[in-house]
Design a protein around this motif. Structure first.
Motif, PDB file in Angstrom:
ATOM      1  N   ASN A   2      50.763  66.847  63.286  1.00  0.00           N
ATOM      2  CA  ASN A   2      51.487  65.628  62.937  1.00  0.00           C
ATOM      3  C   ASN A   2      52.139  65.716  61.566  1.00  0.00           C
ATOM      4  O   ASN A   2      53.243  65.200  61.369  1.00  0.00           O
ATOM      5  N   THR A   5      55.220  67.902  61.835  1.00  0.00           N
ATOM      6  CA  THR A   5      56.271  67.143  62.497  1.00  0.00           C
ATOM      7  C   THR A   5      56.864  66.106  61.551  1.00  0.00           C
ATOM      8  O   THR A   5      58.081  65.889  61.545  1.00  0.00           O
ATOM      9  N   ALA A   6      56.026  65.486  60.736  1.00  0.00           N
ATOM     10  CA  ALA A   6      56.525  64.526  59.751  1.00  0.00           C
ATOM     11  C   ALA A   6      57.426  65.214  58.727  1.00  0.00           C
ATOM     12  O   ALA A   6      58.455  64.668  58.325  1.00  0.00           O
ATOM     13  N   ALA A   9      60.724  65.879  60.412  1.00  0.00           N
ATOM     14  CA  ALA A   9      61.468  64.631  60.558  1.00  0.00           C
ATOM     15  C   ALA A   9      62.079  64.213  59.225  1.00  0.00           C
ATOM     16  O   ALA A   9      63.214  63.724  59.179  1.00  0.00           O
ATOM     17  N   GLN A  17      60.567  58.298  62.547  1.00  0.00           N
ATOM     18  CA  GLN A  17      59.710  59.299  63.178  1.00  0.00           C
ATOM     19  C   GLN A  17      58.753  59.913  62.163  1.00  0.00           C
ATOM     20  O   GLN A  17      57.596  60.193  62.472  1.00  0.00           O
ATOM     21  N   MET A  18      59.237  60.128  60.940  1.00  0.00           N
ATOM     22  CA  MET A  18      58.384  60.655  59.886  1.00  0.00           C
ATOM     23  C   MET A  18      57.248  59.686  59.596  1.00  0.00           C
ATOM     24  O   MET A  18      56.090  60.084  59.481  1.00  0.00           O
ATOM     25  N   ALA A  20      55.954  57.429  61.632  1.00  0.00           N
ATOM     26  CA  ALA A  20      55.022  57.394  62.770  1.00  0.00           C
ATOM     27  C   ALA A  20      54.116  58.624  62.792  1.00  0.00           C
ATOM     28  O   ALA A  20      52.908  58.504  63.048  1.00  0.00           O
ATOM     29  N   CYS A  21      54.666  59.787  62.513  1.00  0.00           N
ATOM     30  CA  CYS A  21      53.854  61.007  62.498  1.00  0.00           C
ATOM     31  C   CYS A  21      52.850  60.995  61.351  1.00  0.00           C
ATOM     32  O   CYS A  21      51.710  61.437  61.502  1.00  0.00           O
ATOM     33  N   PHE A  22      53.261  60.492  60.206  1.00  0.00           N
ATOM     34  CA  PHE A  22      52.356  60.408  59.060  1.00  0.00           C
ATOM     35  C   PHE A  22      51.208  59.463  59.359  1.00  0.00           C
ATOM     36  O   PHE A  22      50.046  59.768  59.095  1.00  0.00           O
ATOM     37  N   ALA A  24      50.082  58.644  62.299  1.00  0.00           N
ATOM     38  CA  ALA A  24      49.238  59.260  63.328  1.00  0.00           C
ATOM     39  C   ALA A  24      48.290  60.282  62.715  1.00  0.00           C
ATOM     40  O   ALA A  24      47.123  60.371  63.108  1.00  0.00           O
ATOM     41  N   ALA A  25      48.770  61.027  61.743  1.00  0.00           N
ATOM     42  CA  ALA A  25      47.915  62.005  61.070  1.00  0.00           C
ATOM     43  C   ALA A  25      46.800  61.305  60.289  1.00  0.00           C
ATOM     44  O   ALA A  25      45.663  61.777  60.264  1.00  0.00           O
ATOM     45  N   SER A  57      50.198  66.645  52.190  1.00  0.00           N
ATOM     46  CA  SER A  57      50.883  65.455  52.694  1.00  0.00           C
ATOM     47  C   SER A  57      51.320  64.543  51.557  1.00  0.00           C
ATOM     48  O   SER A  57      52.249  63.750  51.704  1.00  0.00           O
TER      49      SER A  57
END
Length: 111
Positions: A2, A5-6, A9, A17-18, A20-22, A24-25, A57
């Protein structure tokens, strides 16, 4: 995955999208720490890897633009609330993450 992917993005200026991926992580952090691990050495190695990923991150949070409703530090606030609520096995994990957050705030303060 994730976080990677962030980062991708963010490079492509896909900010929703960035975000949402952050998020989710961040939701996976307690699951990784509380997973049933039979050996203590494996749990400590997993935690050390997680600390490195969370520190990287924070560099993602530096480059991400602020949210119009949640302010400029919303990613940092989400990360700090996640690490405060997690149960860490190593005594150096939480201070290490706080120092990484302090480095991020120092970078924000640069003119």
């Amino acid at each position: 995955l994730n976080l990677v992917t962030a980062q991708a993005a963010l490079c492509n200026k896909l900010f929703p999208q960035m975000d949402a991926c952050f998020k989710a992580a961040m939701t996976l952090v307690p699951e990784v720490l509380n997973a049933e691990v039979l050996r203590t050495a494996e749990a400590l190695a997993r935690e050390e890897t997680l600390v490195g990923l969370l520190s990287s991150s924070l560099s993602l949070a530096l480059l991400a633009p602020g949210h119009p409703d949640h302010g400029p530090f919303y990613l940092l606030a989400a990360l700090l609330s996640t690490i405060e609520s997690a149960s860490w096995r190593r005594p150096t994990s939480l201070p290490s993450l706080y120092l990484s957050a302090l480095r991020l705030l120092s970078a924000y303060a640069q003119p």
